[in-house]
Design an enzyme around this catalytic site. Structure first.
Site, PDB file in Angstrom:
ATOM      1  N   TRP A  39      15.880  39.101  31.944  1.00 19.15           N
ATOM      2  CA  TRP A  39      16.677  38.729  33.120  1.00 19.15           C
ATOM      3  C   TRP A  39      16.494  39.722  34.261  1.00 19.15           C
ATOM      4  CZ3 TRP A  39      22.249  40.635  33.854  1.00 19.15           C
ATOM      5  CH2 TRP A  39      22.415  41.899  33.291  1.00 19.15           C
ATOM      6  N   ASP A  40      15.839  40.831  33.986  1.00 18.99           N
ATOM      7  CA  ASP A  40      15.590  41.849  35.010  1.00 18.99           C
ATOM      8  C   ASP A  40      15.032  41.201  36.284  1.00 18.99           C
ATOM      9  OD1 ASP A  40      15.619  42.874  32.340  1.00 18.99           O
ATOM     10  OD2 ASP A  40      14.707  44.749  32.998  1.00 18.99           O
TER      11      ASP A  40
ATOM     12  N   GLU B 240      24.723  45.609  25.810  1.00 23.09           N
ATOM     13  CA  GLU B 240      24.167  45.494  24.464  1.00 23.09           C
ATOM     14  C   GLU B 240      24.848  46.394  23.441  1.00 23.09           C
ATOM     15  OE1 GLU B 240      19.932  45.925  24.864  1.00 23.09           O
ATOM     16  OE2 GLU B 240      19.736  43.988  25.861  1.00 23.09           O
TER      17      GLU B 240
ATOM     18  N   LYS C  86      26.913  49.953  27.313  1.00 23.71           N
ATOM     19  CA  LYS C  86      25.579  50.461  27.644  1.00 23.71           C
ATOM     20  C   LYS C  86      25.334  50.318  29.157  1.00 23.71           C
ATOM     21  CE  LYS C  86      20.747  49.594  26.334  1.00 23.71           C
ATOM     22  NZ  LYS C  86      19.835  48.601  25.759  1.00 23.71           N
ATOM     23  N   GLN C  87      25.937  49.267  29.727  1.00 26.22           N
ATOM     24  CA  GLN C  87      25.610  48.932  31.118  1.00 26.22           C
ATOM     25  C   GLN C  87      26.686  48.045  31.736  1.00 26.22           C
ATOM     26  OE1 GLN C  87      22.555  46.710  28.778  1.00 26.22           O
ATOM     27  NE2 GLN C  87      22.115  45.896  30.811  1.00 26.22           N
TER      28      GLN C  87
HETATM   29  C1  BGC Z   1      18.827  46.422  28.771  1.00 25.09           C
HETATM   30  C2  BGC Z   1      18.609  44.974  29.148  1.00 25.09           C
HETATM   31  C3  BGC Z   1      17.289  44.849  29.868  1.00 25.09           C
HETATM   32  C4  BGC Z   1      16.170  45.415  29.025  1.00 25.09           C
HETATM   33  C5  BGC Z   1      14.831  45.396  29.735  1.00 25.09           C
HETATM   34  C6  BGC Z   1      17.658  46.905  27.953  1.00 25.09           C
HETATM   35  O1  BGC Z   1      17.810  48.268  27.695  1.00 25.09           O
HETATM   36  O2  BGC Z   1      20.004  46.581  28.032  1.00 25.09           O
HETATM   37  O3  BGC Z   1      19.661  44.533  29.972  1.00 25.09           O
HETATM   38  O4  BGC Z   1      17.035  43.523  30.168  1.00 25.09           O
HETATM   39  O5  BGC Z   1      16.466  46.751  28.721  1.00 25.09           O
HETATM   40  O6  BGC Z   1      14.871  46.165  30.888  1.00 25.09           O
END
Ligand code: BGC
Length: 763
Positions: free
Chosen positions: A354-355, A481, A591-592
């Site tokens: 989804w980036d 995550e 995490k985010q």
């Molecule tokens: C993140 C995801 C991201 C992926 C690729 C992961 O560490 O939690 O949100 O899409 O990295 O960048």
């Protein structure tokens, strides 16, 4: 704006080598070549010597430890293709290496206006031969399959025989690091030799992937500026051509070696060999013209992507670096997307997440809508695979986009933080809507966008369920995550609501067009189904906690103990590398950005006080272990007037790769964060929002800056916003009139009144 990034006299350890391989990689959206040393590194160094083609993959087994029903047992992985960069130089038998003799004036440079990287140094060999060496590399933006190296060797005191041994090798393997889940565990060779041809001094290697049935042809040719003797040999064992050239070099003399490489693959070409032959013939000997075209291409790019910060060279450089890397990473032919690491390395195996849709697309929408459209076209090309994926996961209708993929199949091996991230489906729908709102491209909406919106809306109806008058989405994972498989993740539900609403809106916008009837027939879409979408959207459950006055991340989030981040040892970050996932899942620790991201993307869902309280709640429990996080916290801080916080988060995001802040830039750049740092300025500091009612701006000047300006496109209008100590000015740069919604007022810019100046209000 400073567009030259250099490093000098750096240490020659493995970590720095890897970092520089990433920071100085050359890519053009199609091919990517790591900035590995042409002459190689000592054997004990495990660096990533790689060349990649966007979207070119093989299929490999991904054995699940327990064969639960319909778990994916294969994945697509990005292939390291033929090595066209190796070149050895030897001086009377002494082979040039950074690790022998003495190196001075070592400098690596990325010139983002020239579109080249250079490495230059003075080498004093163990026997005292002194030479000046420079390698200049380019992945051409105008001839996407072309990569060039120009090697210039000048003798300072050397008088003897110079031998160049330049390789073109088809037996290569992917990089591996078994201790990091973000990399492949085993290094494998995916290409099988098919043919080798030497014709008119050009070597061709044809290879096939093992399982995905793809073909790749590389062609290499050399040009030497001095007369000498040249011999090309082939070794079947290594599926490798070696061009050996020898000449005499006297003090003060220079030899220039031009190496032209062309890569063609069967995703784009019906006859890779023939197309490689044509392309190498058309560019051979024309290096100066290629350099010139590269400059012209980039001058156009920078015109539209121009962003300048007054009196802050470091920010200027970092912003330019990030934008340049996004361009290098961006697939433009509708056959590929943007991998999490672009084309700079093998982290995340070249997978698209989804980036692209949430973090990177906005940059292209505002600076180069045609490239944005290419990315959307690619997503559309995988819609059938998403329909298949939905069936595989047990849905009766709709399309479920894979969490990570190259060609459209789900490639995540760990479904709790992979496949369960259903929000990717809503993210792709969101990107389609934002592109449409920013460009007014109805043709896109009718040809592709509406179909995506309808199929994804169907998915939400199928995955969700009605409970007590509310529409709920259970057992999914949101962006964070560290919290997996939960009920009613706020972000996912908000995303689904937007998606469902827009499926109905798109149908209403397009209803009058003949083509819409054809689409409705193709999809067997009836009004009753649109009503169903609307009812689900209206009744979507968005968790809210009365006591705290915040939106919980999901139904059970607030019941868990809060992770003590303050007392967690520094060396235990990122947490994912130090704690069993279940330990993380059982705590309030993120995490985010998750709920906070929803506030930015889906403006107006909650009142300002709820957003402020939630923001304050999530801040101390978010680790930002993902690079996709601080940029979002910065944008939301800006919207809450928390300027100092916005600035601090911006600081973590803007130089994340240049300063290797996450310690893993060596595996590849963090493209989402690069798009995110752009958004911090445009959507955070300048308050740009593209909504249904039009273009909004609410600019402010961060205290540390004395001014900034950038250009952007909106529905055909080309605009510049420039923000100063005294106020701001919006200028229309072309003839397409535009209305802009500013705090408390709206303005119209047109040919007659093309500028609007606003002084800062007191307080
Ligand atoms: C993140 C995801 C991201 C992926 C690729 C992961 O560490 O939690 O949100 O899409 O990295 O960048």
């Amino acid at each position: 704006m400073n567009k030259v990034y250099s490093v000098e006299d750096f240490p020659l350890d493995e970590k720095t080598m890897m970092l520089h391989e990433t920071l100085f990689h050359n890519a053009n959206g199609y091919i990517g070549v790591r900035g590995t040393l042409e002459e190689g590194v000592p054997q004990e160094y495990n660096t990533m010597r790689g060349t990649y083609v966007n979207g070119f993959y093989d299929v490999i087994p991904m054995k699940q430890a327990e064969s639960l029903c319909n778990l994916v047992e294969e994945k697509e992985t990005m292939v390291n293709v033929a090595d066209v960069q190796t070149m050895h130089l030897s001086f009377d038998g002494e082979t040039f290496s950074l690790f022998s003799g003495e190196i001075t004036n070592l400098i690596r440079t990325l010139d983002m206006e020239a579109g080249t990287t250079t490495r230059s140094m003075q080498w004093s060999s163990p026997h005292g031969h002194e030479v000046q060496i420079q390698f200049c590399r380019m992945a051409s933006f105008t001839h996407k399959s072309v990569f060039t190296i120009a090697c210039k060797v000048t003798s300072l005191n050397f008088d003897g025989e110079l031998t160049v041994s330049s390789k073109h090798s088809g037996i290569v393997a992917n990089y591996a690091n078994p201790s990091d889940p973000r990399l492949a565990a085993e290094g494998r060779a995916y290409l099988r030799p098919q043919a080798n041809i030497l014709e008119n001094g050009v070597s061709y290697l044809v290879t096939h992937t093992t399982k995905s049935n793809l073909e790749l042809c590389t062609a290499v040719a050399h040009r030497f500026s001095k007369p000498g003797s040249s011999l090309v040999t082939y070794s079947a064992d290594a599926h490798c051509y070696d061009t050996n050239y020898t000449c005499r070099l006297h003090p003060g003399e220079t030899l220039l070696v031009e190496k032209y490489a062309v890569i063609q693959d069967s995703i784009r070409s019906d006859n890779c060999l023939q197309d490689a032959q044509k392309e190498i013939e058309s560019v051979y000997g024309k290096l100066d013209a290629l350099y010139q075209q590269q400059r012209e291409y980039l001058s156009e790019f920078w015109k539209c992507a121009n962003m300048e910060i007054d009196e802050d060279d470091e920010s200027n450089l970092a912003i330019a670096f990030n934008m340049y890397q996004l361009l290098q990473s961006c697939g433009s032919d509708g056959k590929c997307g943007i991998a999490a690491k672009g084309l700079s390395g093998e982290g995340y195996e070249g997978h698209y997440f989804w980036d692209t849709d949430i973090y990177i697309l906005p940059f292209f929408v505002l600076t180069n809508p045609a490239l944005a459209r290419g990315l959307l076209n690619f997503r559309y090309s995988t819609l059938d695979a998403a329909r298949e994926n939905a069936k595989l996961v047990g849905h009766q209708r709709g399309a479920l986009f894979p969490w990570r993929t190259i060609h459209g199949k789900e490639c995540s091996g760990y479904f709790p933080s992979g496949t369960a991230q259903y929000h990717i489906t809503g993210d792709i729908a969101y990107a389609a809507v934002k592109y449409y709102l920013a460009t007014g491209d109805t043709e896109y909406l009718i040809k592709e966008g509406a179909e995506i919106l309808i199929e994804t809306a169907r998915l939400w109806c199928d995955v969700g369920n009605w409970n007590d008058g509310k529409f709920m989405i259970n057992d999914v994972t949101g962006p964070d995550e560290y919290t997996c498989i939960v009920n009613n993740n706020y972000y996912t539900n908000a995303c689904a609501k937007y998606n469902l609403n827009w499926a109905v809106k798109a149908a209403n916008i397009l209803r009058k067009m003949d083509a819409f009837q054809a689409l409705a027939d193709k999809l067997a879409l009836r009004d009753a189904e649109l009503d169903e979408f609307q009812r689900a959207a209206d009744a979507m459950y968005l968790p809210y906690n009365e006591k705290l006055g915040i939106n919980p991340q999901d139904d059970s989030f607030l019941q868990k103990p809060i992770w003590d981040l303050k007392n967690t040892p520094k060396e235990n970050f990122p947490l994912l590398l130090h704690y069993h996932p279940l330990v993380l899942y059982r705590h309030q620790v993120c995490k985010q950005a998750d709920t906070v991201l929803a506030y930015y993307l889906f403006d107006g869902l909650e009142d300002r006080e709820t957003v402020a309280r939630s923001f304050a709640y999530y801040e101390p429990i978010t680790t930002h272990d993902s690079s996709l996080s601080t940029c979002i916290f910065s944008i939301v801080a800006s919207s809450l007037g928390e300027k100092e916080k916005a600035w601090n988060y911006f600081g973590s995001s803007i130089t994340l790769d240049l300063q290797n802040k996450h310690g893993n830039t060596g595996d590849g750049i963090h493209t989402a964060n690069m798009g995110g740092s752009y958004m911090v300025i445009v959507n955070g500091f300048a308050g740009v929002r593209i909504q249904e009612d039009g273009l909004h701006m609410a600019p402010y000047l961060p205290a540390a800056w004395s001014g900034y300006r950038f250009q952007m496109q909106y529905r055909g209008s080309s605009l510049e916003l420039s923000v100063h100590k005294t106020g701001y000015c919006i200028s229309l740069l072309n003839d397409v009139p535009v209305t802009i919604l500013l705090p408390g007022t709206s303005i119209v810019l047109d040919r007659k009144a093309s500028e609007y100046v606003q002084a800062w209000q007191e307080g």
